[in-house]
Write a protein that holds these residues in place. Sequence first.
Motif, PDB file in Angstrom:
ATOM      1  N   LEU A   1       0.844  -1.262   0.177  1.00 47.58           N
ATOM      2  CA  LEU A   1       0.072   0.126  -0.023  1.00 47.58           C
ATOM      3  C   LEU A   1       0.778   1.216  -0.022  1.00 47.58           C
ATOM      4  O   LEU A   1       1.835   1.374   0.691  1.00 47.58           O
ATOM      5  N   ASP A   2       0.441   2.256  -0.872  1.00 45.22           N
ATOM      6  CA  ASP A   2       1.031   3.470  -0.733  1.00 45.22           C
ATOM      7  C   ASP A   2       0.716   4.197   0.696  1.00 45.22           C
ATOM      8  O   ASP A   2      -0.386   3.702   1.348  1.00 45.22           O
TER       9      ASP A   2
ATOM     10  N   PHE B   1      -3.195   5.100   1.367  1.00 43.94           N
ATOM     11  CA  PHE B   1      -3.938   3.925   1.802  1.00 43.94           C
ATOM     12  C   PHE B   1      -3.527   3.239   3.035  1.00 43.94           C
ATOM     13  O   PHE B   1      -4.383   2.938   3.994  1.00 43.94           O
ATOM     14  N   TYR B   2      -2.283   3.182   3.063  1.00 41.89           N
ATOM     15  CA  TYR B   2      -1.924   2.422   4.495  1.00 41.89           C
ATOM     16  C   TYR B   2      -2.450   3.264   5.757  1.00 41.89           C
ATOM     17  O   TYR B   2      -2.836   2.495   6.733  1.00 41.89           O
TER      18      TYR B   2
ATOM     19  N   LEU C   1      -6.161  -2.766  -0.812  1.00 44.69           N
ATOM     20  CA  LEU C   1      -5.323  -3.069  -2.285  1.00 44.69           C
ATOM     21  C   LEU C   1      -6.083  -2.808  -3.342  1.00 44.69           C
ATOM     22  O   LEU C   1      -5.474  -2.561  -4.532  1.00 44.69           O
TER      23      LEU C   1
ATOM     24  N   GLN D   1      -5.329   0.508  -4.365  1.00 47.58           N
ATOM     25  CA  GLN D   1      -4.072   0.700  -4.606  1.00 47.58           C
ATOM     26  C   GLN D   1      -4.068   0.433  -6.085  1.00 47.58           C
ATOM     27  O   GLN D   1      -3.179   0.885  -6.814  1.00 47.58           O
TER      28      GLN D   1
END
Length: 281
Positions: A129-130, A133-134, A149, A152
């Motif tokens: 994840l970038d 998103f994380y 995901l 992503q």
Amino acid sequence: MCRWAAYRGEPLYLEELVTSPAHSLIEQSHCATRAKTATNGDGFGIAWYGDRPEPGRYRDILPAWSDCNLRSIARQIRSPLFLAHVRAATGGGTRRDNCHPFVFGRWSFMHNGQVGDFEHLRRPMENMLDDEFYAARTGTTDSELLFLLALQFGLDRDPVGACAEALGFVERLAVHLGRPVLVRFTAAFSNGHDLYAVRYASDRKAPTLYAAPMGPDGGYCLVSEPLNDDNAWAEIPDGSAVIVGENGVDVRLFGTADAPIREHVPLTSLPAGAGKGALLA
């Protein structure tokens, strides 16, 4: 396994799915008939779309049958597109952050299924994840992580394709790590305009998915199990993606290769009054 219901069409009160039918989602929360576990009492949630692009959401850890606020909200809120979910936890504690639907921006997502050996796959899944998103991950479930995901991998650009890529990544990751490959995934998700659903399992034992016309002027409902004994409910086969949009229902084959299978599968008409859409027999 969890139970869920989703609707797109002319505005309906949430109670039309959540509380009113003979086998409503609240009824399924303590007496599901087509799931491994009859009781789904580990929390609930609803997400609905109105005048703003992002969905409203209400979740709690109480069993759906014991929350008087849910009944009141379902009776008062009217929406053209909404998702509702009752949870039977297969992993992750009973806490609000683990209750579906999950939301990010205009997207909402709910899931019934599991990722096998998730405790060993979780960290490399999260590492994909970038930061954006994380940072959005607040719970501990495999479901929320699958949703992130998919974001992503391009959910905004190609919803069905991004979902296929996310599931394919998890399967390949399990192989790479020498772990059993097991993904069971029956999910509904929406961007506030179209309603999507996928039924897929790596072992061909996907949780159930049904569809039927509902409401006036071509509305459709997607559910884990039928809300009543009406014969209008059609089972969506394993390995399928469903798109409910302005022109009705589109059902297509779904797989986790580099791209989802795009060919239309043979279709038969829905019962009279169903509108323009079609479903698999």
